[in-house]
Design a protein around this motif. Structure first.
Motif, short mmCIF file in Angstrom:
data_model
loop_
_atom_site.label_atom_id
_atom_site.label_comp_id
_atom_site.label_asym_id
_atom_site.label_seq_id
_atom_site.Cartn_x
_atom_site.Cartn_y
_atom_site.Cartn_z
N ARG A 1 -41.45 -48.49 -43.34
CA ARG A 1 -41.26 -47.06 -43.08
C ARG A 1 -41.45 -46.74 -41.60
O ARG A 1 -40.69 -45.96 -41.02
CB ARG A 1 -42.22 -46.25 -43.94
CG ARG A 1 -42.15 -44.75 -43.74
CD ARG A 1 -40.81 -44.18 -44.12
NE ARG A 1 -40.86 -42.72 -44.20
CZ ARG A 1 -39.79 -41.94 -44.16
NH1 ARG A 1 -38.58 -42.46 -44.03
NH2 ARG A 1 -39.91 -40.63 -44.25
N ALA A 2 -42.46 -47.30 -40.98
CA ALA A 2 -42.72 -47.03 -39.57
C ALA A 2 -41.54 -47.47 -38.70
O ALA A 2 -41.10 -46.75 -37.79
CB ALA A 2 -44.00 -47.74 -39.13
N HIS A 3 -41.00 -48.64 -38.99
CA HIS A 3 -39.85 -49.13 -38.22
C HIS A 3 -38.62 -48.28 -38.49
O HIS A 3 -37.86 -47.95 -37.56
CB HIS A 3 -39.56 -50.59 -38.58
CG HIS A 3 -38.41 -51.17 -37.83
ND1 HIS A 3 -38.43 -51.38 -36.47
CD2 HIS A 3 -37.17 -51.55 -38.25
CE1 HIS A 3 -37.27 -51.88 -36.08
NE2 HIS A 3 -36.49 -51.99 -37.14
N SER A 4 -38.43 -47.88 -39.73
CA SER A 4 -37.29 -47.02 -40.08
C SER A 4 -37.34 -45.72 -39.30
O SER A 4 -36.32 -45.25 -38.77
CB SER A 4 -37.30 -46.75 -41.59
OG SER A 4 -36.32 -45.80 -41.94
N LEU A 5 -38.51 -45.12 -39.22
CA LEU A 5 -38.64 -43.84 -38.50
C LEU A 5 -38.37 -44.01 -37.01
O LEU A 5 -37.77 -43.13 -36.37
CB LEU A 5 -40.01 -43.23 -38.74
CG LEU A 5 -40.25 -42.70 -40.16
CD1 LEU A 5 -41.70 -42.25 -40.33
CD2 LEU A 5 -39.30 -41.55 -40.49
N ALA B 1 -27.62 -46.14 -41.20
CA ALA B 1 -28.79 -46.52 -42.00
C ALA B 1 -29.40 -47.84 -41.53
O ALA B 1 -29.13 -48.91 -42.08
CB ALA B 1 -28.38 -46.64 -43.47
N PRO B 2 -30.25 -47.78 -40.50
CA PRO B 2 -30.96 -49.00 -40.07
C PRO B 2 -32.04 -49.39 -41.07
O PRO B 2 -32.59 -48.54 -41.77
CB PRO B 2 -31.56 -48.58 -38.72
CG PRO B 2 -31.72 -47.09 -38.84
CD PRO B 2 -30.59 -46.60 -39.70
N HIS B 3 -32.34 -50.68 -41.11
CA HIS B 3 -33.37 -51.18 -42.03
C HIS B 3 -34.32 -52.09 -41.26
O HIS B 3 -34.23 -52.24 -40.04
CB HIS B 3 -32.71 -51.91 -43.19
CG HIS B 3 -33.56 -52.00 -44.43
ND1 HIS B 3 -34.80 -51.43 -44.55
CD2 HIS B 3 -33.33 -52.62 -45.64
CE1 HIS B 3 -35.31 -51.67 -45.75
NE2 HIS B 3 -34.44 -52.39 -46.42
N LEU B 4 -35.21 -52.74 -41.99
CA LEU B 4 -36.22 -53.59 -41.38
C LEU B 4 -35.61 -54.69 -40.52
O LEU B 4 -36.20 -55.11 -39.52
CB LEU B 4 -37.10 -54.21 -42.49
CG LEU B 4 -38.26 -55.08 -42.04
CD1 LEU B 4 -39.29 -54.26 -41.26
CD2 LEU B 4 -38.93 -55.76 -43.23
N TYR B 5 -34.41 -55.15 -40.87
CA TYR B 5 -33.80 -56.27 -40.15
C TYR B 5 -33.02 -55.82 -38.91
O TYR B 5 -32.43 -56.65 -38.22
CB TYR B 5 -32.89 -57.09 -41.07
CG TYR B 5 -32.03 -56.31 -42.03
CD1 TYR B 5 -31.00 -55.49 -41.59
CD2 TYR B 5 -32.25 -56.41 -43.40
CE1 TYR B 5 -30.21 -54.78 -42.47
CE2 TYR B 5 -31.47 -55.70 -44.30
CZ TYR B 5 -30.45 -54.90 -43.84
OH TYR B 5 -29.67 -54.20 -44.73
N ASN B 6 -32.99 -54.55 -38.62
CA ASN B 6 -32.30 -54.06 -37.43
C ASN B 6 -33.28 -53.83 -36.28
O ASN B 6 -34.47 -53.63 -36.50
CB ASN B 6 -31.57 -52.75 -37.72
CG ASN B 6 -30.45 -52.92 -38.72
OD1 ASN B 6 -30.47 -52.33 -39.80
ND2 ASN B 6 -29.47 -53.73 -38.37
N THR B 7 -32.75 -53.84 -35.05
CA THR B 7 -33.57 -53.60 -33.87
C THR B 7 -33.18 -52.28 -33.21
O THR B 7 -32.09 -51.77 -33.43
CB THR B 7 -33.40 -54.73 -32.84
OG1 THR B 7 -32.04 -54.70 -32.35
CG2 THR B 7 -33.68 -56.10 -33.46
N ILE B 8 -34.08 -51.78 -32.38
CA ILE B 8 -33.77 -50.58 -31.61
C ILE B 8 -32.58 -50.84 -30.69
O ILE B 8 -31.73 -49.96 -30.50
CB ILE B 8 -35.00 -50.13 -30.79
CG1 ILE B 8 -36.15 -49.72 -31.72
CG2 ILE B 8 -34.63 -48.97 -29.87
CD1 ILE B 8 -35.88 -48.48 -32.54
N ASP B 9 -32.49 -52.03 -30.13
CA ASP B 9 -31.35 -52.36 -29.26
C ASP B 9 -30.03 -52.24 -30.02
O ASP B 9 -29.03 -51.77 -29.47
CB ASP B 9 -31.49 -53.77 -28.70
CG ASP B 9 -32.55 -53.86 -27.60
OD1 ASP B 9 -32.95 -52.79 -27.09
OD2 ASP B 9 -32.97 -54.98 -27.27
#
Length: 375
Positions: free
Chosen positions: A289-293, A353-361
């Motif tokens: 959740r933290a990464h998603s936000l 829809a980004p998920h845990l496996y995606n990066t900010i870049d």
């Protein structure tokens, strides 16, 4: 968190040739599924009936792991091919003749919900869709629609178009006050938003593997433990019996959630979906959740800077794992992005829809291209 992200990313082959931001539609599948498919084929090509011993153990292990992930007691979760099937079995537990015949939903439900409940009209069910057309849930309208005539309240945890989150605590409290039971469709949130079904006090919770849970072709139903003994679903199958492997006629349903099972199960879907579920469980719902936000905050900030309309609520507690963006020609932009290896989807707006496996870049790269095309 960076180490966890890197380890998780390495498990998803689709990320090697694209920026995949489409988990709200179909989640990425981890590479650990491939050896399972090979083993499954070997089992089929050298068939012995004893294969079912291991397969049934796999099904049980998946249900138990899933129960742990959503905060449910073991034995209160059953799986099947899709939510439509399981929702129909919930409906078959109730008598809609008489004054308490209403099924209250929001007007932002995935098409499954109104379609299934419309079918129960022949048994006396009266569907009431409350709302004001979105893009967010109209909580006041929902609460007002729930009264002593309501048998069931069936609502989504998150909107499939905008990602808006419904305040389930308020809806459940109002429904229980009126003597109604609550069915929560968490397909659009489970795996990206923490879900504790025990704390939620919902009566039924539905979800599935092929979006945020990195699995495929399987859905689940949780039933509140103390409610289970009172329910006798129809249109089930022999695996819903108290002792199906006795291979004898029986009219007694299973004591646990298996009373909502169908006929001969399909084990491969649970075996495939267990791989992604284990990855999510290891990362933990709070980290996911933290990464998603962080990712969705970036999308909102970039959209604001580009003058692109954000249709998803901005407050973290009111949004799920995706952001819906709207601008002239947004639907036509989706295939143009795909040609650049940037994958998203369109449902009444462009959904990212980004998920845990995606990066900010990756999110920044996507928004660079989107901003250019939106102009």
């Amino acid at each position: 968190m960076t180490g966890v992200l890197d380890a998780v990313r390495a498990e998803f082959p689709v990320l090697t040739d694209c920026v995949y931001l489409n988990s709200n539609s179909t989640g990425a599948i981890p590479r650990g599924v491939e050896p399972i498919l090979r083993t499954y084929w070997h089992t089929l090509s050298h068939w012995r009936d004893t294969a079912w011993i291991g397969w049934l153990d796999e099904l049980t292990a998946y249900r138990d792991t899933l129960a742990d992930f959503i905060g449910a007691p073991r034995g209160t979760v059953v799986t099947d091919t899709n939510v439509s099937t399981l929702l129909g079995r919930i409906g078959s537990c109730f008598d809609f003749r008489g004054e308490r015949n209403r099924v209250v939903t929001s007007d932002l439900e995935f098409p499954t919900v109104p379609f299934v409940w419309a079918g129960f009209a022949r048994h006396g069910a009266h569907l009431v869709a409350a709302g004001s057309g979105g893009p967010e849930f109209d909580l006041d309208a929902l609460e007002a629609a729930i009264d002593e005539r309501t048998r069931l309240v069936c609502v989504s945890h998150g909107s499939y178009t905008t990602g808006a989150i419904l305040d389930l605590d308020r809806v459940i409290a109002r429904a229980h006050e009126a003597g109604a039971l609550v069915v929560v469709d968490a397909f659009q949130t489970v795996g990206s938003v923490p879900l504790d079904v025990g704390a939620l006090d919902a009566d039924f919770v539905l979800g599935g593997a092929h979006k945020w849970m990195c699995g495929t072709h399987t859905a689940f139903l949780y039933v509140r433990p103390d409610l289970l003994p009172t329910l006798r679903p129809a249109a089930t199958g022999w695996f819903a019996g108290a002792d199906p492997l006795a291979f004898q006629e029986s009219s007694e349903p299973a004591a646990d959630a298996q009373r909502f099972a169908g006929g001969t199960p399909i084990p491969i879907t649970a075996m495939m979906s267990r791989v992604g579920l284990d990855l999510l469980a290891a990362a933990g719902s709070a980290q996911i959740r933290a990464h998603s936000l962080r990712c969705t905050d970036t999308i909102i900030q970039r959209a604001d800077a580009a003058g692109i309309e954000v249709r998803t609520p901005r407050e973290p507690e009111r949004r799920g794992g995706m952001i819906n963006l709207r601008f002239p020609g947004d639907r036509q932009v989706v295939p143009r992005l795909a040609r650049r290896g940037l994958i998203c989807s369109w449902r009444d707006g462009l959904r990212v829809a980004p998920h845990l496996y995606n990066t900010i870049d990756e999110v920044e790269t996507f928004m660079d291209a989107l901003t250019e095309l939106a102009r």
